[in-house]
Motif scaffolding. Sequence first.
Motif, short mmCIF file in Angstrom:
data_model
loop_
_atom_site.label_atom_id
_atom_site.label_comp_id
_atom_site.label_asym_id
_atom_site.label_seq_id
_atom_site.Cartn_x
_atom_site.Cartn_y
_atom_site.Cartn_z
N GLY A 75 0.81 -1.20 0.00
CA GLY A 75 0.00 0.00 0.00
C GLY A 75 0.85 1.26 0.00
O GLY A 75 1.98 1.27 0.48
N SER A 76 0.31 2.33 -0.55
CA SER A 76 0.97 3.63 -0.48
C SER A 76 0.77 4.19 0.92
O SER A 76 -0.36 4.32 1.39
CB SER A 76 0.36 4.58 -1.52
OG SER A 76 0.95 5.87 -1.41
N THR A 77 1.87 4.49 1.60
CA THR A 77 1.74 4.91 2.99
C THR A 77 2.88 5.83 3.42
O THR A 77 3.98 5.77 2.87
CB THR A 77 1.71 3.68 3.93
OG1 THR A 77 1.57 4.12 5.29
CG2 THR A 77 2.97 2.84 3.80
N TRP A 78 2.58 6.68 4.40
CA TRP A 78 3.58 7.53 5.02
C TRP A 78 4.22 6.84 6.23
O TRP A 78 5.24 7.32 6.75
CB TRP A 78 2.93 8.81 5.53
CG TRP A 78 2.46 9.76 4.46
CD1 TRP A 78 1.33 9.66 3.70
CD2 TRP A 78 3.09 10.97 4.04
NE1 TRP A 78 1.22 10.73 2.85
CE2 TRP A 78 2.29 11.55 3.04
CE3 TRP A 78 4.26 11.63 4.44
CZ2 TRP A 78 2.61 12.75 2.42
CZ3 TRP A 78 4.60 12.83 3.82
CH2 TRP A 78 3.78 13.38 2.82
N PHE A 79 3.65 5.72 6.69
CA PHE A 79 4.00 5.15 7.98
C PHE A 79 4.93 3.94 7.83
O PHE A 79 4.55 2.93 7.21
CB PHE A 79 2.74 4.75 8.73
CG PHE A 79 1.87 5.93 9.09
CD1 PHE A 79 2.14 6.68 10.22
CD2 PHE A 79 0.80 6.29 8.28
CE1 PHE A 79 1.35 7.77 10.55
CE2 PHE A 79 0.01 7.38 8.60
CZ PHE A 79 0.28 8.13 9.74
N PRO A 80 6.14 3.99 8.41
CA PRO A 80 7.10 2.88 8.27
C PRO A 80 6.55 1.53 8.72
O PRO A 80 6.78 0.52 8.05
CB PRO A 80 8.26 3.34 9.16
CG PRO A 80 8.20 4.83 9.14
CD PRO A 80 6.74 5.15 9.11
N LYS A 81 5.82 1.48 9.82
CA LYS A 81 5.33 0.19 10.31
C LYS A 81 4.26 -0.39 9.39
O LYS A 81 4.15 -1.61 9.25
CB LYS A 81 4.81 0.33 11.73
CG LYS A 81 5.92 0.55 12.76
CD LYS A 81 5.40 0.60 14.17
CE LYS A 81 4.97 -0.75 14.69
NZ LYS A 81 4.64 -0.71 16.13
#
Length: 204
Positions: A159-165
């Motif tokens: 998924g496209s995400t800003w969150f490392p986890k």
Amino acid sequence: MRALAGLLVLALAGCGAGADMRPDASPEVISSASYRHPGPPALTLYTMINNRSGAGAHTSVMINGSQRIIFDPAGTVRLSAVPERDDVLYGITPQVEDFYARAHARETYHVVIQRIEVSPEVAERALRLAIANGPVASAQCTLSTSGLLRQLPGFESIGSTWFPKRLMEDFENLPGVQTTRLFENDDDDKSVAIAQFEQAVVTQ
């Protein structure tokens, strides 16, 4: 919305803070430093996790193809002996690979290392995408890494995400991923580890 923005800033606080501002290495320097690892083509995702809060702090990916590089968007670990251009680190020998992970693992952070073998074609596409990406703005390390991975065959579920986890969890669901976690008790100041590595290189 303010609460969400606050969480985003907290989660990305370590991504790009104090990023290196040295001039990009020349093509000649990059070419001379190129290193081809004898192992199979592979992608290795690094996720830096805050030991106190459990939040993700930074994301990067090592690509082993016709040469081995690390796409380290908005990263802060830079070595004089390792050429860098547009957030791509070149000449990732086993010694540099080991140092890169250990420089991020310290008393306040640990590193989740996820490796997956891929076809030569996928590795080369990842390598080309990383080199063509250009420099990444502060706090966008995971967004740019997830964006790169999503363009690869077999990684469409990322998924496209800003969150490392979040990216770490998506990567973990890919078939064949091998995961290790690196914990160390080094000083929180990464510059100490960098200086020690630089000195070790000089004295060899």
